[in-house]
Write an enzyme that holds these catalytic residues in place. Structure first.
Site, PDB file in Angstrom:
ATOM      1  N   LYS A 191      16.110  19.015  12.431  1.00 22.23           N
ATOM      2  CA  LYS A 191      17.223  18.849  11.481  1.00 22.23           C
ATOM      3  C   LYS A 191      17.494  20.140  10.707  1.00 22.23           C
ATOM      4  O   LYS A 191      18.636  20.394  10.313  1.00 22.23           O
ATOM      5  CB  LYS A 191      16.951  17.661  10.567  1.00 22.23           C
ATOM      6  N   THR A 248      20.404  16.911   4.816  1.00 21.13           N
ATOM      7  CA  THR A 248      20.352  18.367   4.972  1.00 21.13           C
ATOM      8  C   THR A 248      21.667  18.930   5.502  1.00 21.13           C
ATOM      9  O   THR A 248      22.012  20.076   5.207  1.00 21.13           O
ATOM     10  CB  THR A 248      19.193  18.760   5.910  1.00 21.13           C
TER      11      THR A 248
END
Length: 330
Positions: A191, A248
């Site tokens: 990620k 994120t």
């Protein structure tokens, strides 16, 4: 584990400070170790991490230390050092930590060169420790402010995971346990790289539709990689996978997103980080190499790696992604 058990946190940055505050909820004597004596002295004097979390007080139960010996006797150690420094720091504490110490890794990434996950690095350097991973959608400032946060704690021994969750959870900081250590690590490492791509899209002002598409297609890349490694797909759908990806990829608070946004605005890779650590920049090349070894297509991650290495520019990468052959979604 009881409230009397000693807890130590390695790494006095933003996330380390936040986790030390969490550990000090209803507990005294939480050691916050940092390698820089001047920074530790400032923490002790100001009772605030002015360098990384200005305006947020250090909990009364947190004791900053720069000496390795301060960690001795801790039954639970949270390692919150950068992924690329994990091996060196773990090695420094090899003779300090007692057999059976729970060593909870709170860093996300893959070691460059060896392509080891953090649990593998820790196991190699601390054979006496019991390894666990803490990962999930969390910003240090939110945690320090006591805002509701939920993350995953994984250990191959479910009893250990359960005990750690009970030890570290607070009313606002909720831990969900897992035994899928590798699945949690893949989500956390991938990620960060994908968030750089999302930041680039924002920096280039490509719009919310493109941002949503990047998250969805990035998640497809993450799940393909996880499938190749045989991890539990439910792990990737959970907090440490999809949850962390959404956080994120959608906030400038993320250092990886901020790095991507700077690249999207035209800054050069070396200057775009603005002196802040973005783990995805170090992980990208290792992640892409591991995917290729397993025959996994990760075009977004590959584009990020190519941009960071200077092989192509942002516009060239966008064009290459847009010109990929049409295919079925699943």
């Amino acid at each position: 584990m009881s409230s009397e058990e000693k807890i130590a946190v390695l790494g006095a940055g933003a996330w380390g400070t936040a986790l030390a505050n969490v550990a000090a909820t209803g507990r005294d004597g939480v050691v916050l170790w940092g390698h820089d004596p001047a920074h530790i002295a400032a923490l002790s004097r100001d009772r605030e991490n002015r360098a990384y979390l200005p305006g947020l007080p250090l909990a009364a139960g947190v004791a900053p230390h720069a000496d390795l010996s301060a960690v001795a006797g801790a039954g639970v150690v949270l390692s919150v050092v950068p992924a690329q420094a994990m091996r060196e720091v773990a090695r420094r504490f090899r003779d300090i930590l007692a057999p059976g110490t729970a060593f909870v890794i709170c860093s996300k990434g893959i070691e460059r060169g060896t392509r080891c996950f953090m649990s593998e690095v820790a196991a190699q350097e601390l054979p006496q420790a019991r390894i666990a991973i803490l990962s999930g959608p969390s910003f240090a400032a939110d945690v320090c402010r006591g805002l509701p946060t939920a993350v995953t704690l994984a250990a191959r021994d479910e009893a250990l995971a359960k005990r750690l969750c009970e030890t570290l959870s607070t009313r606002a900081f909720r831990l969900y346990r897992s035994t899928d250590v590798l699945g949690v690590e893949i989500g956390g490492a991938a990620k960060n790289v994908l968030a750089i791509a999302s930041g680039m899209a924002a920096g280039r002002a490509l719009g919310a539709s493109a941002g949503a598409a990047l998250i969805a297609r990035g998640f497809a890349e993450l799940t393909r990689l996880g499938r190749a490694y045989g991890v539990n797909q439910e792990t990737l759908m959970g907090l440490s996978g999809l949850g962390d990806l959404v956080l994120t990829c959608g906030s400038a608070q993320s250092r990886n997103f901020a790095l991507g946004a700077a690249l999207g605005r035209g800054e050069a890779p070396l200057e775009a980080a603005h002196g802040k650590l973005a783990e995805g920049a170090f992980t990208a090349s290792a992640l892409v190499a591991m995917a290729k070894e397993r025959g996994v297509e990760m075009p977004i991650a590959e584009a990020v790696d190519a941009i960071l290495s200077g092989a192509i520019g942002v516009d060239q990468a966008i064009e290459a992604l847009l010109m990929r052959p049409l295919r079925a979604e699943a």
